[in-house]
Write a protein that holds these residues in place. Structure first.
Motif, PDB file in Angstrom:
ATOM      1  N   GLY A 242      -1.371   7.004   8.984  1.00 25.31           N
ATOM      2  CA  GLY A 242      -0.790   8.337   8.869  1.00 25.31           C
ATOM      3  C   GLY A 242      -0.884   8.811   7.430  1.00 25.31           C
ATOM      4  O   GLY A 242      -1.460   8.145   6.561  1.00 25.31           O
ATOM      5  N   LYS A 243      -0.301   9.963   7.187  1.00 25.27           N
ATOM      6  CA  LYS A 243      -0.347  10.584   5.865  1.00 25.27           C
ATOM      7  C   LYS A 243       0.405   9.741   4.835  1.00 25.27           C
ATOM      8  O   LYS A 243       1.437   9.146   5.136  1.00 25.27           O
ATOM      9  N   ILE A 244      -0.114   9.679   3.638  1.00 29.23           N
ATOM     10  CA  ILE A 244       0.573   9.025   2.523  1.00 29.23           C
ATOM     11  C   ILE A 244       1.580  10.016   1.955  1.00 29.23           C
ATOM     12  O   ILE A 244       1.219  11.128   1.545  1.00 29.23           O
ATOM     13  N   ASN A 245       2.846   9.648   1.969  1.00 32.20           N
ATOM     14  CA  ASN A 245       3.907  10.570   1.561  1.00 32.20           C
ATOM     15  C   ASN A 245       4.072  10.655   0.052  1.00 32.20           C
ATOM     16  O   ASN A 245       4.404  11.712  -0.483  1.00 32.20           O
ATOM     17  N   SER A 246       3.869   9.552  -0.649  1.00 33.97           N
ATOM     18  CA  SER A 246       4.016   9.548  -2.101  1.00 33.97           C
ATOM     19  C   SER A 246       3.379   8.292  -2.671  1.00 33.97           C
ATOM     20  O   SER A 246       3.149   7.307  -1.953  1.00 33.97           O
ATOM     21  N   LEU A 247       3.101   8.353  -3.964  1.00 36.15           N
ATOM     22  CA  LEU A 247       2.576   7.185  -4.668  1.00 36.15           C
ATOM     23  C   LEU A 247       3.114   7.200  -6.089  1.00 36.15           C
ATOM     24  O   LEU A 247       3.523   8.227  -6.610  1.00 36.15           O
ATOM     25  N   ASP A 248       3.091   6.016  -6.726  1.00 37.78           N
ATOM     26  CA  ASP A 248       3.594   5.908  -8.090  1.00 37.78           C
ATOM     27  C   ASP A 248       2.887   4.769  -8.813  1.00 37.78           C
ATOM     28  O   ASP A 248       2.572   3.742  -8.217  1.00 37.78           O
ATOM     29  N   PHE A 249       2.633   4.978 -10.103  1.00 37.06           N
ATOM     30  CA  PHE A 249       2.102   3.932 -10.963  1.00 37.06           C
ATOM     31  C   PHE A 249       3.236   3.269 -11.727  1.00 37.06           C
ATOM     32  O   PHE A 249       4.198   3.929 -12.131  1.00 37.06           O
ATOM     33  N   HIS A 250       3.103   1.966 -11.959  1.00 38.44           N
ATOM     34  CA  HIS A 250       4.033   1.295 -12.855  1.00 38.44           C
ATOM     35  C   HIS A 250       3.714   1.713 -14.283  1.00 38.44           C
ATOM     36  O   HIS A 250       2.555   1.932 -14.633  1.00 38.44           O
ATOM     37  N   ARG A 251       4.761   1.813 -15.106  1.00 32.92           N
ATOM     38  CA  ARG A 251       4.551   2.300 -16.474  1.00 32.92           C
ATOM     39  C   ARG A 251       3.760   1.333 -17.340  1.00 32.92           C
ATOM     40  O   ARG A 251       3.008   1.757 -18.218  1.00 32.92           O
ATOM     41  N   LYS A 252       3.940   0.027 -17.130  1.00 32.73           N
ATOM     42  CA  LYS A 252       3.358  -0.963 -18.045  1.00 32.73           C
ATOM     43  C   LYS A 252       2.374  -1.916 -17.394  1.00 32.73           C
ATOM     44  O   LYS A 252       1.556  -2.517 -18.080  1.00 32.73           O
ATOM     45  N   ASP A 253       2.449  -2.088 -16.081  1.00 33.74           N
ATOM     46  CA  ASP A 253       1.534  -2.999 -15.383  1.00 33.74           C
ATOM     47  C   ASP A 253       0.510  -2.192 -14.595  1.00 33.74           C
ATOM     48  O   ASP A 253       0.760  -1.053 -14.214  1.00 33.74           O
ATOM     49  N   ASP A 254      -0.644  -2.809 -14.335  1.00 25.30           N
ATOM     50  CA  ASP A 254      -1.728  -2.129 -13.618  1.00 25.30           C
ATOM     51  C   ASP A 254      -1.484  -2.162 -12.116  1.00 25.30           C
ATOM     52  O   ASP A 254      -2.225  -2.783 -11.336  1.00 25.30           O
ATOM     53  N   LEU A 255      -0.434  -1.481 -11.701  1.00 26.31           N
ATOM     54  CA  LEU A 255      -0.009  -1.500 -10.305  1.00 26.31           C
ATOM     55  C   LEU A 255       0.251  -0.082  -9.810  1.00 26.31           C
ATOM     56  O   LEU A 255       0.679   0.793 -10.570  1.00 26.31           O
ATOM     57  N   LEU A 256      -0.003   0.109  -8.520  1.00 24.52           N
ATOM     58  CA  LEU A 256       0.299   1.366  -7.837  1.00 24.52           C
ATOM     59  C   LEU A 256       0.970   1.036  -6.519  1.00 24.52           C
ATOM     60  O   LEU A 256       0.598   0.067  -5.851  1.00 24.52           O
ATOM     61  N   VAL A 257       1.946   1.849  -6.127  1.00 25.47           N
ATOM     62  CA  VAL A 257       2.621   1.668  -4.842  1.00 25.47           C
ATOM     63  C   VAL A 257       2.508   2.961  -4.036  1.00 25.47           C
ATOM     64  O   VAL A 257       2.505   4.061  -4.604  1.00 25.47           O
ATOM     65  N   THR A 258       2.360   2.818  -2.718  1.00 28.48           N
ATOM     66  CA  THR A 258       2.310   3.979  -1.827  1.00 28.48           C
ATOM     67  C   THR A 258       3.369   3.845  -0.735  1.00 28.48           C
ATOM     68  O   THR A 258       3.734   2.726  -0.351  1.00 28.48           O
ATOM     69  N   ALA A 259       3.839   4.981  -0.249  1.00 28.02           N
ATOM     70  CA  ALA A 259       4.706   5.037   0.936  1.00 28.02           C
ATOM     71  C   ALA A 259       4.044   5.977   1.935  1.00 28.02           C
ATOM     72  O   ALA A 259       3.613   7.080   1.563  1.00 28.02           O
ATOM     73  N   SER A 260       3.969   5.539   3.182  1.00 29.42           N
ATOM     74  CA  SER A 260       3.150   6.258   4.158  1.00 29.42           C
ATOM     75  C   SER A 260       3.912   6.550   5.444  1.00 29.42           C
ATOM     76  O   SER A 260       4.906   5.899   5.766  1.00 29.42           O
TER      77      SER A 260
END
Length: 346
Positions: free
Chosen positions: A27-45
Motif C-alpha cells: 500500500g501507500k507509504i504514509n511517511s518516512l524519516d532519516f536518522h540524524r546521525k546514522d545512515d538509516l531510514l524508516v518508513t511507515a506504510s
C-alpha cells in the motif's frame, strides 16, 4: 551506494537519478524519516509495516507489522532503533494515538494517549526527549519519551503542522488561515513570540521544515504551493505552485546546505529550485506516480521519494550533469538478506 555530502551545485542537483527501488509495499507509504546521525531510514506504510533501511548500502534491514494500530506518521528518536509512530486504527476505543517503538527487541516501550483523531504532523526535538504531534482533533500536544502524560497542549483551529528548528530552541505551529506561530520551546506556555502570515494564501499548511542553519522555513500547503520564508522576519523569499494532487498531500524538503528546495507534484514529477536565484534547476519524472513523501538525507548526497514505491536518488556521476539520465528500468534492487518480518500486536 551513496556518497558523503559535499557542496552541492546546480549541476549536481540536476544529475540526481534513481539508484535503488523497493516496491514490495502492500500500500501507500504514509511517511518516512532519516536518522540524524546514522545512515538509516524508516518508513511507515498503509500495509501496517514499519521498515528500516541502511541507506549507505541500499538494504532493507528489518520489517515489523502493526496490525492492531497501523503505521501512519513516523519519526526517529535519537536512538537508531527506536521511533515514534502514530496509529491509524482504534483511536476512539483505545486512545493510543502514539507509540514509542523499539525495532531492536520488537516491543512497544510506551503508549501516548490524548489525541482523538488522526495525527497528521509529528516531529522529535533534536536536543532532548521532547516530541510534538499535531492532530485533526485541532490540537498540538507536547510529550516526553520518558513519561506517558502529555506535557502541554495547544488548541487551535484547522489542520496543524509542527516542526522544531535544528537547534531545538524554537518550534513552529501552522494553523488555520495560513498563520505560522513561533514558540520558545523552553517557555511555550507563555504563548507565541511571533506570528507570520503566508502572503495571502489561506490554504492550510500540511508540512513545515526548518533549514539546518535556522534561517529559512519551508512550507507545503494542501493546494500544492511551496513557500520559503525568512525564519526571523517571516518574509516570503520565494514560492512555487505545483500541479494539484486531489486526496494526496505532497512533501517538500531542503538540501542540508539550505540552498535548494525539492518537492513532488500531482503530475508525478519532482522539482528542485535554487532558493537564492529563485529558479528551477531540475524537473524529473518520479517514475512512481505522485511522490507524497520526500526527504533529503542529512549526511548524504541523496534523497528518498515514495508513493507506494520507495526510491533512493543520488547524483549520476556518469555524465557532466547537464543531461541527467534516469537508469531505472522498473526492476527492484535486491535488498539483501533479512530476517523474517515480526508482527507487533500491542
Amino acid at each position: 551506494m551513496t556518497a558523503p555530502l559535499t557542496e552541492l551545485d546546480d549541476d549536481t542537483v540536476r544529475s540526481m537519478s534513481i539508484a535503488a527501488v523497493f516496491s514490495d509495499f502492500g500500500g501507500k507509504i504514509n511517511s518516512l524519516d532519516f536518522h540524524r546521525k546514522d545512515d538509516l531510514l524508516v518508513t511507515a506504510s498503509e500495509d501496517d509495516s514499519v521498515r528500516l533501511y541502511d541507506i549507505a548500502n541500499a538494504k532493507l534491514l528489518k520489517t515489523t507489522y502493526h496490525k492492531k494500530h497501523g503505521a501512519d506518521r513516523i519519526c526517529f528518536t535519537h536512538h537508531p532503533n527506536s521511533f515514534i509512530c502514530s496509529s491509524k486504527y482504534n483511536l476512539e476505543s483505545t486512545g493510543e494515538s502514539l507509540r514509542y517503538l523499539s525495532m531492536y527487541d520488537n516491543r512497544c516501550l510506551r503508549y501516548f494517549k490524548g489525541h482523538t483523531q488522526r495525527v497528521v504532523s509529528l516531529c522529535m526535538s533534536p536536543i532532548n526527549d521532547s516530541f510534538m504531534s499535531g492532530s485533526l482533533d485541532h490540537s498540538v500536544r507536547i510529550w516526553d519519551l520518558r513519561v506517558n502524560a502529555c506535557q502541554g497542549i495547544l488548541r487551535l483551529r484547522g489542520r496543524p503542522a509542527v516542526a522544531y528548528d535544528q537547534q531545538g530552541l524554537v518550534f513552529a505551529v501552522a494553523m488555520e488561515g495560513g498563520a505560522i506561530k513561533l514558540f520558545d520551546s523552553r517557555s511555550y506556555d507563555k504563548g507565541p513570540f511571533d506570528t507570520f502570515l503566508v502572503g495571502g494564501d489561506t490554504a492550510e499548511v500540511c508540512d513545515i521544515k526548518f533549514s539546518n542553519d535556522g534561517k529559512s522555513m519551508l512550507l507545503t500547503t494542501t493546494n500544492n504551493n511551496i513557500y520559503v520564508l525568512d525564519a526571523y522576519a517571516g518574509e516570503k523569499r520565494c514560492g512555487f505552485s505545483l500541479e494539484p494532487s486531489p486526496g494526496t498531500t505532497i512533501e517538500a524538503t531542503f538540501t542540508p546546505d539550505g540552498k535548494y528546495a525539492l518537492a513532488g507534484s500531482g503530475g508525478g514529477t519532482m522539482h528542485a529550485w535554487n532558493i537564492e536565484n529563485r529558479n528551477e534547476v531540475a524537473c524529473w519524472s518520479s517514475h512512481i506516480g505522485v511522490p507524497s513523501c520526500l526527504k533529503w538525507a542529512p549526511r548524504r548526497a541523496m534523497f528518498a521519494a515514495a508513493s507506494s514505491v520507495l526510491t533512493f536518488w543520488i547524483p549520476n556521476n556518469n555524465g557532466n550533469g547537464s543531461n541527467p539520465r534516469t537508469e531505472y528500468s522498473g526492476a527492484d534492487v535486491e535488498p539483501g538478506p533479512q530476517s523474517q518480518p515480526f508482527v507487533l500486536e500491542n
